[in-house]
Design a protein around this motif. Sequence first.
Motif, PDB file in Angstrom:
ATOM      1  N   GLU A 169     -66.222  26.754  -0.383  1.00 27.62           N
ATOM      2  CA  GLU A 169     -67.500  26.334   0.194  1.00 27.62           C
ATOM      3  C   GLU A 169     -67.348  25.996   1.677  1.00 27.62           C
ATOM      4  O   GLU A 169     -68.219  26.305   2.495  1.00 27.62           O
ATOM      5  CB  GLU A 169     -68.048  25.117  -0.577  1.00 27.62           C
TER       6      GLU A 169
ATOM      7  N   ASP B 195     -72.731  29.918  -5.497  1.00 22.10           N
ATOM      8  CA  ASP B 195     -71.479  29.343  -5.951  1.00 22.10           C
ATOM      9  C   ASP B 195     -71.276  29.654  -7.437  1.00 22.10           C
ATOM     10  O   ASP B 195     -72.248  29.814  -8.169  1.00 22.10           O
ATOM     11  CB  ASP B 195     -71.533  27.826  -5.730  1.00 22.10           C
TER      12      ASP B 195
ATOM     13  N   ARG C 116     -58.727  19.999  -2.786  1.00 25.18           N
ATOM     14  CA  ARG C 116     -59.547  18.872  -3.234  1.00 25.18           C
ATOM     15  C   ARG C 116     -58.695  17.823  -3.925  1.00 25.18           C
ATOM     16  O   ARG C 116     -58.884  16.622  -3.718  1.00 25.18           O
ATOM     17  CB  ARG C 116     -60.668  19.329  -4.158  1.00 25.18           C
TER      18      ARG C 116
END
Length: 449
Positions: free
Chosen positions: A176, A240, A359
């Motif tokens: 993203e 997405d 992440r």
Amino acid sequence: MANILIIDDEPSILESLEMFLGEKGHTVIKADTGEKGYALFAREMPELVMLDIRLPDMNGLDVLSKIRNIRHPAKVIMMTAFQDMETTIDAMKRGAYDYIHKPLDAELVEKTVNSALHVLKVDRETPRVNAEALPRDKDVIIGKSENMRRIFKMIGLVCQNRATVLIQGETGTGKELIARTIHRNCRFSNEPFVTMDCSASVETLLESELFGHEKGAFTGATATKQGRIELAGKGTLFLDELGELPRRLQSKFLGFLQRREFSRVGGHEILQSRCRIIGATNRDLAVLVKKKEFKEDLYYRLRVVAIQVPPLRERLSDIPELVKHFLQKINNDLQTDVTKLQNGVIDRLMTHTWTGNVRELENCLVEAVVRARGKVILLEDMETILDTDSGLDSEGLSGYSLPAMEKGHIEKTLRHLGWNRTRAARAMGISLPTLRSKIKKYHISEPSA
Ligand SMILES: Nc1ncnc2c1ncn2[C@@H]1O[C@H](COP(=O)(O)OP(=O)(O)OP(=O)(O)O)[C@@H](O)[C@H]1O
Ligand SMILES: [Mg+2]
């Protein structure tokens, strides 16, 4: 050996602590009021303060605040006979190192004192992470590895046109972020960037999300609604979790891509759109095509420009830069000042497998910053965080296939967190939609009571 100041109005506490800590080789100074204690602190600058909450002349918490206001890295351990939640929280918020209860337990006193002195020592020995070389932009993509440089070049190329882009990579690799960066660098960057999560909903809702619907198209459609394609206008539509798009919508979307025309659900008017399409998926679309789960011609339409983002374990050399970047970002977000990493922390991070990729690394650092009681992230704290978060545990690896292990780990995490999917996704360092799709894929369900 350290200089320790004890502030307490009970003579027995002063004496016993003085004796106990003196025997361990520390130098002890004492005060029996807040006023005297603070004056002594300002004059002697001890490394450690043991501070009672109830003092005859003032509240120990206020003494704590005054001490913390002096720019001296002393650690303060609060002592009290009262253990209410509010005072404990307040003390920690005001920067106490720890909080121990009376009657004092010798072993705990020693452990707490040693741990505070250890943190001070590591803090003294550790230089600050050098953040000067870092760009100020918080949306920057960090990476110097060969793979990442190739991606930067691709971004530069696609910024000049409206070609459809497909970004593939494991969860948390930065898909993203890359999509947003492409949009931000386009000539049409002031046009909208619209996101649509193809795994977030059921087929009929997805369809009206994407294409919009006319008033009365179905029960509940009380007004005409624009879909994401329309909302994206001349900007970018980011699809997405594209691998989750249901078959029928794949065909319909392909039709749109070929003609650049569409109608709202229940409508007849032909609308046109020039929006740039960026798709992202953490599944291997080529494999889905082989399994006939993804339309082959749509796949070829989408992958005009394909960006493959490598998992973090294939670019471990980017970790030091990423860590600097995240520390700066986290300190800024949380208003903290954790700027040091004990020797060995980076090496430890570079041996982790990072199934949740960048992440997971970011989440890990957030946890480390929150745990840190001082400016430095300790190796032992990092070990604890990595050990609890990692997928491999005492159950061992033998006989487990990777998917079976993943399934088992997800089930265990969910069970452990009371089937709270949001918390489980966070704990595993993956997004909620990703967790949802894995739950679907592995047919995981909560046992009925
Ligand atoms: N190279 C990088 N430099 C700096 N930050 C990064 C980088 N890669 C990822 N991040 C950060 O890591 C987090 C996860 O990235 P992102 O949401 O883009 O992953 P994703 O690939 O879309 O994951 P998912 O498949 O789970 O949706 C974000 O906070 C993002 O800003
Ligand atoms: Mg994502």
